[in-house]
Design an enzyme around this catalytic site. Structure first.
Site, PDB file in Angstrom:
ATOM      1  N   MET A 176       4.172  -8.247  -1.537  1.00 26.87           N
ATOM      2  CA  MET A 176       3.987  -9.473  -0.761  1.00 26.87           C
ATOM      3  C   MET A 176       3.269 -10.530  -1.598  1.00 26.87           C
ATOM      4  SD  MET A 176       5.283  -9.064   2.352  1.00 26.87           S
ATOM      5  CE  MET A 176       6.654  -8.542   1.335  1.00 26.87           C
ATOM      6  N   ASN A 196     -10.553  -7.848 -11.091  1.00 21.76           N
ATOM      7  CA  ASN A 196     -10.847  -7.523  -9.698  1.00 21.76           C
ATOM      8  C   ASN A 196     -11.368  -8.764  -8.984  1.00 21.76           C
ATOM      9  OD1 ASN A 196     -12.147  -6.528  -7.267  1.00 21.76           O
ATOM     10  ND2 ASN A 196     -11.980  -4.489  -8.158  1.00 21.76           N
ATOM     11  N   TYR A 208      -6.933  -1.409  -1.996  1.00 19.32           N
ATOM     12  CA  TYR A 208      -7.930  -2.377  -2.475  1.00 19.32           C
ATOM     13  C   TYR A 208      -8.903  -1.665  -3.407  1.00 19.32           C
ATOM     14  CZ  TYR A 208     -11.055  -6.399  -2.454  1.00 19.32           C
ATOM     15  OH  TYR A 208     -11.808  -7.495  -2.827  1.00 19.32           O
ATOM     16  N   GLY A 228       0.833  -1.193   0.000  1.00 21.73           N
ATOM     17  CA  GLY A 228       0.000   0.000   0.000  1.00 21.73           C
ATOM     18  C   GLY A 228       0.866   1.241   0.000  1.00 21.73           C
ATOM     19  N   CYS A 283      15.748 -17.779   4.319  1.00 21.96           N
ATOM     20  CA  CYS A 283      15.960 -19.170   4.720  1.00 21.96           C
ATOM     21  C   CYS A 283      15.383 -19.349   6.129  1.00 21.96           C
ATOM     22  CB  CYS A 283      17.457 -19.465   4.702  1.00 21.96           C
ATOM     23  SG  CYS A 283      17.922 -21.103   5.199  1.00 21.96           S
ATOM     24  N   TYR A 293      -4.432 -14.889   4.385  1.00 24.64           N
ATOM     25  CA  TYR A 293      -2.975 -14.807   4.383  1.00 24.64           C
ATOM     26  C   TYR A 293      -2.482 -13.490   4.983  1.00 24.64           C
ATOM     27  CZ  TYR A 293       1.541 -16.718   3.533  1.00 24.64           C
ATOM     28  OH  TYR A 293       2.787 -17.260   3.750  1.00 24.64           O
ATOM     29  N   GLN A 353      -3.948 -12.220  -1.055  1.00 26.06           N
ATOM     30  CA  GLN A 353      -2.931 -11.290  -0.561  1.00 26.06           C
ATOM     31  C   GLN A 353      -3.061  -9.925  -1.213  1.00 26.06           C
ATOM     32  OE1 GLN A 353       1.156 -11.855   0.726  1.00 26.06           O
ATOM     33  NE2 GLN A 353       0.936 -14.046   0.363  1.00 26.06           N
ATOM     34  N   GLN A 373       5.019  -0.061   7.213  1.00 27.19           N
ATOM     35  CA  GLN A 373       4.768  -1.483   6.992  1.00 27.19           C
ATOM     36  C   GLN A 373       5.658  -2.284   7.955  1.00 27.19           C
ATOM     37  OE1 GLN A 373       3.265  -4.047   5.990  1.00 27.19           O
ATOM     38  NE2 GLN A 373       1.743  -3.366   4.529  1.00 27.19           N
TER      39      GLN A 373
END
EC number: 4.2.1.49
Length: 557
Positions: free
Chosen positions: A178, A243, A274, A54, A411, A323, A264, A131
């Protein structure tokens, strides 16, 4: 400070090689990683300082960015820079084992911890949304979430499909910083995937970096490709421009049955992340400036439709999970009373790993040389010889993952192994095997560093989902232990009012002093995750604490 300085037509790229532009590697490292967050190969919208998620920014505005760079360049090794929501506010004398940078982003007193108040502050230039790894300068592109998404899909395959996702397909949406990890993670896990995204530029970026394989022309074409590839047992990822709030209900109506459903999109931020159904992206951005309340309402109404479709899939017995973007909460606020009927991914699939302090350990080569990462990959295999699953991940990562910006690796390892690897990397720098120092960090999404009742700490055994002492203790301990920079944020992943979380990064510069700091920090940091889960009553965590010799007075004492 008035904030009229969020756009600059410039390309940022971190310095490479072993020549310093700051006074030591302890200040060169945060400087390079800040710049790397804004590399066009890395960030989603770097000219507006937006890294991912965002409006997750690396600095509050360009004036602040310039001053951070200037300050890091002159900072001494017994000084600490304080950064308040992306603005450098002070330099104080500390000591050589203290962090060189301490960062606090987006934190609000709880009563005011909502998007409405935050957006007012942001508009006045008084706050910045950090974030998780945007404002803490350790974002490494979509690779940073690929392995976590891969581990989630693999575990879902174990639980629901006998351990194999061959011939199965995942339905999801969102191809941002993401969400862009999802198609590749599904492919690596052996599944096909249909990935809906409303911005063509995002699809283009994922095609270019090989995170997604193909783009369908329309829904019928996408479904035909899915049918073909699943029948052939191929794991191919398909992007579809559209969408999710329109396409998922259509799939339900058609009786289409995916094998797994998640999402996600940037639902955590209805004003910026969104797209409401039926709107163009241009309409959405324009109206966000002129009538933000109406935009938020429209976005949340579309999320309600989206979540209802996910619930419809779940009712058919299809594994469906959140998620971590808070879309269930948004839908519930719009009247979908049973939005939380499908679980979040952490309680469903990831928590047993968190109980052992296992999470998204990551490192980046400040040299800019891919070969340095390949050498560390080999060192991980050498030091962890019996983990076939981890070796397979490293092999797949080398084959499929394109480096974005400075070469880096993710990892998932836990308590004990993180310190072992960190000390080995430091020795590789000392010996000259690596051409320059490396930094070791992690996502804030980790076992002991986040409180987020709708994501990482959802459905905790003892009901402590919303207790946020834990990330505060994590940040304090990492500061005391000597991490190179430490961050404490609010609202990452799930949005304002729904999370608090902390991060750390430590430099391996090949010195004895670094080795001492690494041993402390990379033991303590995952140790807080084991502690947090042991305190909540998880037997796996209690056993791990005892095996690793953690001193937990109420548990091991």
């Amino acid at each position: 400070m008035t904030d009229n300085n969020k756009y600059r037509d410039v390309e940022i790229r971190a310095p490479r090689g072993n020549k310093l532009t700051a006074k030591s590697w302890l200040t060169e490292a945060p400087l390079r990683m800040l710049m790397n967050n804004l590399d066009p190969q890395v960030a989603e919208n770097p000219k507006e300082l937006v890294v991912y998620g965002g409006i997750g920014r690396a600095a509050r505005n360009w004036e602040c960015y310039d001053k951070i760079v200037e300050t890091l360049t002159r900072l001494e090794d017994d000084e600490t820079l304080l950064v308040q929501s992306g603005k450098p506010v002070g330099v104080f004398k500390t000591h050589s084992n203290a962090p060189r940078v301490l960062i606090a982003n987006s934190n609000l007193v709880p009563h005011w911890a909502n998007w409405e108040h935050f957006n007012e502050l942001d508009a006045k230039g008084l706050a910045m949304y950090g974030q998780m790894t945007a404002g803490s300068w350790i974002y490494i592109g979509s690779q940073g979430i690929v392995q976590g998404t891969y581990e989630t899909f693999v575990e879902a395959g174990r639980q629901h499909y006998g351990g194999s996702l061959k011939g199965k397909w995942v339905l999801t949406a969102g191809l941002g910083g993401m969400g862009g990890a999802q198609p590749l993670a599904a492919t690596l896990a052996g599944a096909c995937s249909l990935n809906i995204e409303c911005q063509q530029s995002r699809i283009d970026f994922r095609l270019e970096t090989r995170y997604v394989d193909e783009q369908a022309t329309d829904l019928d074409d996408a479904l035909a490709r899915i049918a073909k590839y699943t029948a052939e047992g191929k794991a191919i990822s398909i992007a579809l421009h559209g969408n999710a709030a329109e396409i998922l209900p259509e799939l339900v109506k058609r009786g289409v049955r995916p094998d797994m459903v998640t999402d996600q999109t940037s639902a955590h931020d209805p004003l910026n992340g969104y797209l409401p159904a039926g709107w163009t992206w241009e309409q959405y951005r324009d109206r966000a400036q002129t009538e933000p309340a109406a935009v938020v309402k429209a976005a949340k109404q579309s999320m309600a439709v989206h979540v209802q479709a996910m619930l419809d899939f779940q009712k058919q017995g299809i594994p469906t999970f959140d998620y971590g973007n808070n879309i269930r909460q948004m839908a519930k606020e719009e009247g979908v009373a049973n939005a939380f009927d499908f679980p979040g991914f952490v309680p469903a699939y990831i928590r047993p790993l968190f109980c052992r302090g296992i999470g998204p350990f990551r490192w980046a080569a400040l040299s800019g040389e891919a070969e340095d990462i390949y050498k560390t990959d080999a060192k991980v295999k050498e030091l962890i010889p019996d983990d076939a699953h981890l070796h397979r991940w490293l092999d797949m990562a080398r084959e499929r993952i394109s480096f974005q910006g400075l070469p880096a690796r993710i990892c998932w390892v836990g308590l004990g192994l993180r310190a072992k690897l960190g000390l080995a990397f430091n020795e590789m720098v000392r010996s000259g095997e690596l051409s320059a120092p490396v930094v070791i960090g992690r996502d804030h999404l980790d076992s002991g560093s986040v409180s987020s009742p709708n994501r990482e700490t959802e459905a905790m055994r003892d009901g402590s989902d919303a207790v946020s002492d834990w990330p505060l203790l994590n940040a304090l301990l990492n500061t005391a232990g000597g991490a190179t920079w430490v961050s404490l944020h609010h609202g990452g992943g799930v949005g304002m009012g729904f999370s608090q979380h902390s991060g750390m990064v430590i430099v391996c510069d090949g010195t004895d002093e670094a080795a001492e700091r690494i041993a402390r920090v990379l033991t303590n940091d995952p140790g807080t995750g084991v502690m947090r889960h042991a305190d909540a009553g998880y037997d796996i965590a209690i056993d791990c604490a005892k095996e690793q010799g953690l001193d937990l007075p109420m548990i091991t004492g």
